[in-house]
Scaffold this motif. Structure first.
Motif, PDB file in Angstrom:
ATOM      1  N   LEU A  50       0.834  -1.204   0.000  1.00  0.00           N
ATOM      2  CA  LEU A  50       0.000   0.000   0.000  1.00  0.00           C
ATOM      3  C   LEU A  50       0.869   1.254   0.000  1.00  0.00           C
ATOM      4  CD1 LEU A  50      -3.045   0.895   0.236  1.00  0.00           C
ATOM      5  CD2 LEU A  50      -2.554   1.226   2.671  1.00  0.00           C
ATOM      6  N   LYS A  51       1.914   1.270   0.823  1.00  0.00           N
ATOM      7  CA  LYS A  51       2.807   2.432   0.882  1.00  0.00           C
ATOM      8  C   LYS A  51       3.517   2.635  -0.455  1.00  0.00           C
ATOM      9  CE  LYS A  51       5.281   3.220   4.563  1.00  0.00           C
ATOM     10  NZ  LYS A  51       6.206   3.041   5.703  1.00  0.00           N
ATOM     11  N   LYS A  52       3.946   1.548  -1.056  1.00  0.00           N
ATOM     12  CA  LYS A  52       4.622   1.650  -2.350  1.00  0.00           C
ATOM     13  C   LYS A  52       3.684   2.207  -3.418  1.00  0.00           C
ATOM     14  CE  LYS A  52       7.311  -1.047  -5.683  1.00  0.00           C
ATOM     15  NZ  LYS A  52       7.851  -2.399  -6.001  1.00  0.00           N
ATOM     16  N   ALA A  53       2.441   1.769  -3.387  1.00  0.00           N
ATOM     17  CA  ALA A  53       1.463   2.250  -4.361  1.00  0.00           C
ATOM     18  C   ALA A  53       1.125   3.713  -4.127  1.00  0.00           C
ATOM     19  CB  ALA A  53       0.198   1.393  -4.296  1.00  0.00           C
ATOM     20  N   PHE A  54       1.079   4.123  -2.862  1.00  0.00           N
ATOM     21  CA  PHE A  54       0.748   5.517  -2.574  1.00  0.00           C
ATOM     22  C   PHE A  54       1.840   6.456  -3.070  1.00  0.00           C
ATOM     23  CE2 PHE A  54       0.428   9.331   0.096  1.00  0.00           C
ATOM     24  CZ  PHE A  54      -0.899   9.666  -0.138  1.00  0.00           C
ATOM     25  N   GLN A  55       3.071   6.008  -3.033  1.00  0.00           N
ATOM     26  CA  GLN A  55       4.168   6.839  -3.517  1.00  0.00           C
ATOM     27  C   GLN A  55       3.957   7.231  -4.981  1.00  0.00           C
ATOM     28  OE1 GLN A  55       6.822   8.202  -1.828  1.00  0.00           O
ATOM     29  NE2 GLN A  55       7.163   9.265  -3.761  1.00  0.00           N
ATOM     30  N   GLU A  56       3.306   6.364  -5.733  1.00  0.00           N
ATOM     31  CA  GLU A  56       3.084   6.634  -7.157  1.00  0.00           C
ATOM     32  C   GLU A  56       2.129   7.805  -7.383  1.00  0.00           C
ATOM     33  OE1 GLU A  56       1.852   3.003  -8.968  1.00  0.00           O
ATOM     34  OE2 GLU A  56       3.707   1.932  -8.449  1.00  0.00           O
TER      35      GLU A  56
END
Length: 290
Positions: free
Chosen positions: A70-76
């Motif tokens: 989720l954190k990785k996706a939010f960075q996008e």
């Protein structure tokens, strides 16, 4: 009691230049990942080109999406919007170290709140430049480290403390009346991760012996200030302040005794807000979400 935090409860802090579409982008992202917003607070300094700050608590489906994913996706979505952000799981306790000298009122307040479940943290260690409180701390089952500090040994003492903090994976430090000025190296090692309690209502009476200075000035209010530590003595971002009305009958000793109560309250509030991810630091100020 701050126990039994939901395993799927997360917190998101966001700060950026204010513009249209930020709330929509974040809420749409959470919806796409089955996130359920349970609380949302926001603040704008000026809708026309000012700063925007937001805090969201939300529940996520950890069986469908891992927290790291989720954190990785939010960075996008955060990158093109130039968001400064942090995301944490509410049930993961922050690891707090306490530094103390001879006065124990702030130390014991924090330990009591931790023991009673009112402060949702782990306390892996207490560090002091005096050995006075070793038995009291160890009675709580917390390791106590006595690291004496002199002008000649200050560099070595701070390095010993830094090594202990890193070994214990400390998230933040509380100076509970730790009567030492930390070096720039120490402060830079833990940026905005050090909370200090200063025994006056800043910016009044910066530095040592504020109660004596307050007595000499004949003040009618005394106060205490909890703030993040920077390289500028007692001038870091203020988190919390409190005051108590006094009068001409108070001696310097009376002011000091009364002030201890305010110090305990201001510091414990600041620590609580920090552990609950309620604070965003911007320049030399803080935004505190309720």
């Amino acid at each position: 009691m701050l126990t039994d935090m939901p395993k799927n409860r997360a917190r998101l802090l966001v700060s950026c230049q204010d513009r249209a579409g930020i709330v929509s982008a974040v809420s749409t992202f959470l919806f796409q990942y089955d996130g359920n917003i349970v609380q949302s607070d926001q603040y704008s300094t000026d809708p026309e080109g000012g700063m925007f700050f937001m805090r969201i608590e939300f529940d996520i489906n950890l069986e469908k999406t891992s927290f790291l994913a989720l954190k990785k996706a939010f960075q996008e979505i955060a990158s093109p919007l130039n968001l400064e952000w942090s995301m944490t799981l509410a049930h993961q306790k922050k690891r707090m170290a306490i530094f103390v000298s001879k006065e124990d009122h702030c130390l014991m307040e924090l330990l009591w709140k931790w023991k009673s479940g009112e402060l949702y943290v782990d306390i892996p260690l207490v560090i002091s430049n005096h050995s006075d409180h070793q038995k009291s701390v160890e009675a709580y089952g917390i390791p106590f480290y006595h690291i004496p500090v002199t002008k000649q040994t200050k560099i070595e003492a701070e390095q010993e403390a830094i090594d202990l903090l890193k070994q214990n994976q400390i998230d933040f430090i509380v100076l509970a009346r730790y009567m030492q000025i930390l070096s720039p190296l120490f402060v830079q090692t833990f940026p905005y991760q050090i909370i200090n309690i200063h025994h006056s209502f800043l910016p009044a009476f910066i530095g040592a012996n504020p109660y004596a200075k307050a007595f000499e000035r004949g003040v009618k209010l005394i106060g205490a200030t909890a703030h993040y530590v920077t390289n500028d003595l007692d001038e870091g971002p203020i988190i919390e302040q409190d005051v108590l009305r006094v009068n001409h009958k108070y001696t310097s000793s009376d002011l000091r005794i009364a002030g201890r109560h305010i110090e305990r309250i201001a510091l414990s509030r600041a620590v609580q807000w920090h552990t609950s991810d309620q604070i965003i630091v911007h320049q030399n100020k803080t935004v505190i979400f309720s």
